[in-house]
Write a protein that holds these residues in place. Structure first.
Motif, PDB file in Angstrom:
ATOM      1  N   ARG A 244       8.872 -88.579 -49.321  1.00 61.27           N
ATOM      2  CA  ARG A 244       9.815 -87.507 -49.130  1.00 61.27           C
ATOM      3  C   ARG A 244      10.591 -87.146 -50.273  1.00 61.27           C
ATOM      4  NH1 ARG A 244      13.017 -88.928 -43.762  1.00 61.27           N
ATOM      5  NH2 ARG A 244      14.756 -88.632 -45.292  1.00 61.27           N
ATOM      6  N   ASP A 246      13.672 -86.269 -50.948  1.00 63.73           N
ATOM      7  CA  ASP A 246      15.061 -86.679 -50.969  1.00 63.73           C
ATOM      8  C   ASP A 246      15.170 -88.357 -51.210  1.00 63.73           C
ATOM      9  OD1 ASP A 246      13.922 -86.996 -48.573  1.00 63.73           O
ATOM     10  OD2 ASP A 246      15.571 -87.421 -47.544  1.00 63.73           O
ATOM     11  N   ARG A 247      14.124 -88.864 -50.720  1.00 65.68           N
ATOM     12  CA  ARG A 247      13.919 -90.463 -51.165  1.00 65.68           C
ATOM     13  C   ARG A 247      13.321 -90.813 -52.599  1.00 65.68           C
ATOM     14  NH1 ARG A 247      11.210 -92.240 -45.515  1.00 65.68           N
ATOM     15  NH2 ARG A 247      13.019 -92.308 -44.033  1.00 65.68           N
ATOM     16  N   MET A 272      21.528 -81.237 -51.511  1.00 64.13           N
ATOM     17  CA  MET A 272      20.704 -81.465 -50.496  1.00 64.13           C
ATOM     18  C   MET A 272      19.404 -81.412 -51.060  1.00 64.13           C
ATOM     19  SD  MET A 272      21.051 -82.136 -47.456  1.00 64.13           S
ATOM     20  CE  MET A 272      22.683 -81.655 -46.975  1.00 64.13           C
ATOM     21  N   PRO A 273      18.736 -82.621 -51.450  1.00 65.31           N
ATOM     22  CA  PRO A 273      17.469 -82.434 -51.709  1.00 65.31           C
ATOM     23  C   PRO A 273      16.568 -82.053 -50.451  1.00 65.31           C
ATOM     24  CG  PRO A 273      18.517 -84.699 -52.278  1.00 65.31           C
ATOM     25  CD  PRO A 273      19.424 -84.018 -51.663  1.00 65.31           C
ATOM     26  N   ARG A 275      13.966 -82.051 -47.968  1.00 63.34           N
ATOM     27  CA  ARG A 275      13.270 -83.129 -46.942  1.00 63.34           C
ATOM     28  C   ARG A 275      12.087 -82.749 -46.543  1.00 63.34           C
ATOM     29  NH1 ARG A 275      17.047 -86.455 -44.613  1.00 63.34           N
ATOM     30  NH2 ARG A 275      15.726 -86.858 -42.508  1.00 63.34           N
TER      31      ARG A 275
END
Length: 402
Positions: A244, A246-247, A272-273, A275
């Protein structure tokens, strides 16, 4: 006078035939080799060790590089001898027949290459592990031996090329031993960190988890490095895994937060990366992005800011890292050139080259940058969300990465 053995009857050998050419035949071949302009040019131009041998593997001519390597001042001293006798091989006189006839010669790479080339009448190449003795001191060498059969005025001879790869092989062996020991140390570290997480205050437990994450990443880096350091490794059989975005951003930010280059500098992350999942080799991805991020932090003065942005469009993801600095015009054409660096010291000039290599050759993406006085400098990594079009794009290129 050329060197010839005194034994009148050929002794039983363990490897190659032992008889030498007669003094008259040897002298004739030596004179012929000396008068051949092509051989003379070859010996003069060759940068490595080169010798011309007769069918009995006796030296007819030798280049100065070979003699200089051995500390031999007189070329005539090497004529008529066999390669191991010239080099000072400790096994050259294990048998009355000399070099190539003893029991250790059965496994000699140079002897095998010469035998194969002579029988097949085509070039043959082997590694040769050699222990030489000079002035009472022994030295272990590794040579790459290449034997090439040719004709000189109708007479068959062998060209023997010897490339000293001792330093490369020693470095590779030390690297393997170091990585093995490092993996063992990491296993112990991971065990200790897991114990630290038990019954600890939240802040300490969180720090222990960060250490564990970094240790696991380092362990995976070692695995990837070992795969990249050989011509074909495990990466050639993988298309990566789903991760992902965001991770990816969170892991990158956690690692950067503890880097010395981040001290007194701000790192602005996407609010807000996305998802969204990306199929890739996550360790290589983090390696490329970490290099970009650390370079940007190092180019930023204390109190300055570095920005990381992530965008997704038309099946691709673009990671962009910005800093306010400007790359000088004279440096721009060389940014991705291996060994080039604006910093002093050995081992420099690898970071941006590795970014390009891993990002494009292994991850199947594109690495580029822009730089200007008005907009600062932005490095970008663009990747297909579904992974490389061909799984073999993960395969390392021929040769060693380093």
């Amino acid at each position: 006078m050329p060197n010839t053995p005194s034994s009148s009857r050929p002794p039983e050998t363990h490897s190659l035939s032992a008889p030498c050419a007669s003094e008259e035949e040897l002298r004739r071949l030596i004179e012929r080799a000396a008068a051949d302009p092509a051989i003379d040019l070859l010996l003069a131009a060759a940068g490595g060790l080169v010798a011309v041998l007769n069918n009995q593997r006796q030296v007819l001519a030798v280049n100065r590089a070979w003699l200089a390597r051995l500390g031999v001042a007189d070329p005539a001293a090497a004529l008529g001898l066999r390669p191991g006798e010239v080099l000072g091989c400790v096994h050259a006189h294990d048998h009355p027949g000399g070099c190539g006839a003893g029991p250790a010669c059965v496994s000699c790479g140079a002897a095998i290459a010469m035998l194969a080339a002579g029988e097949a009448r085509e070039p043959a190449e082997r590694d040769c592990a050699l222990t030489v003795e000079r002035d009472g001191r022994r030295e272990d060498l590794c040579l790459r031996a290449r034997a090439v059969p040719i004709l000189v005025e109708g007479s068959p001879v062998l060209l023997l090329f010897l490339d000293d790869v001792t330093a490369d092989r020693r470095r590779a062996a030390l690297e393997r031993a170091f990585l093995h020991d490092l993996r063992n140390a990491l296993a112990a570290l991971l065990g200790a960190v897991e114990e630290l997480e038990i019954d600890r205050p939240p802040a300490q437990a969180a720090l222990a988890r960060e250490v564990r994450t970094l240790a696991r990443r380092l362990a995976r880096e070692i695995e990837v490095h070992q795969a990249l350091s050989v011509e074909r490794g495990d990466l050639s059989r993988r298309r990566g895994a789903l991760v992902r975005l965001d991770r990816v951003v969170a892991e990158l930010a956690d690692a950067a937060a503890h880097h010395p280059a981040a001290r007194d500098r701000r790192l602005r992350l996407p609010a807000m990366p996305p998802r969204v999942e990306l199929r890739t080799e996550s360790v290589l991805l983090q390696r490329v992005l970490s290099n970009m991020l650390v370079n940007a932090l190092e180019a930023t003065p204390p109190g300055g800011e570095v920005r990381l942005e992530v965008s997704v469009d038309n099946g691709t993801v673009v990671f962009s890292i910005w800093n306010a600095g400007v790359i000088p015009a004279a440096v721009v054409p060389r940014v991705f050139q291996r060994h080039f660096s604006t910093k002093e010291g050995l081992g420099r000039g690898q970071g941006t080259w590795v970014m390009k290599l891993l990002g494009e050759t292994h991850l199947g993406g594109r690495v580029d940058f822009t730089t200007s006085e008005t907009d600062g400098t932005v490095f970008r990594l663009t990747l297909p969300l579904d992974g490389p079009a061909r799984p073999e794009e993960f395969a390392p290129p021929a040769g060693n990465l380093y």
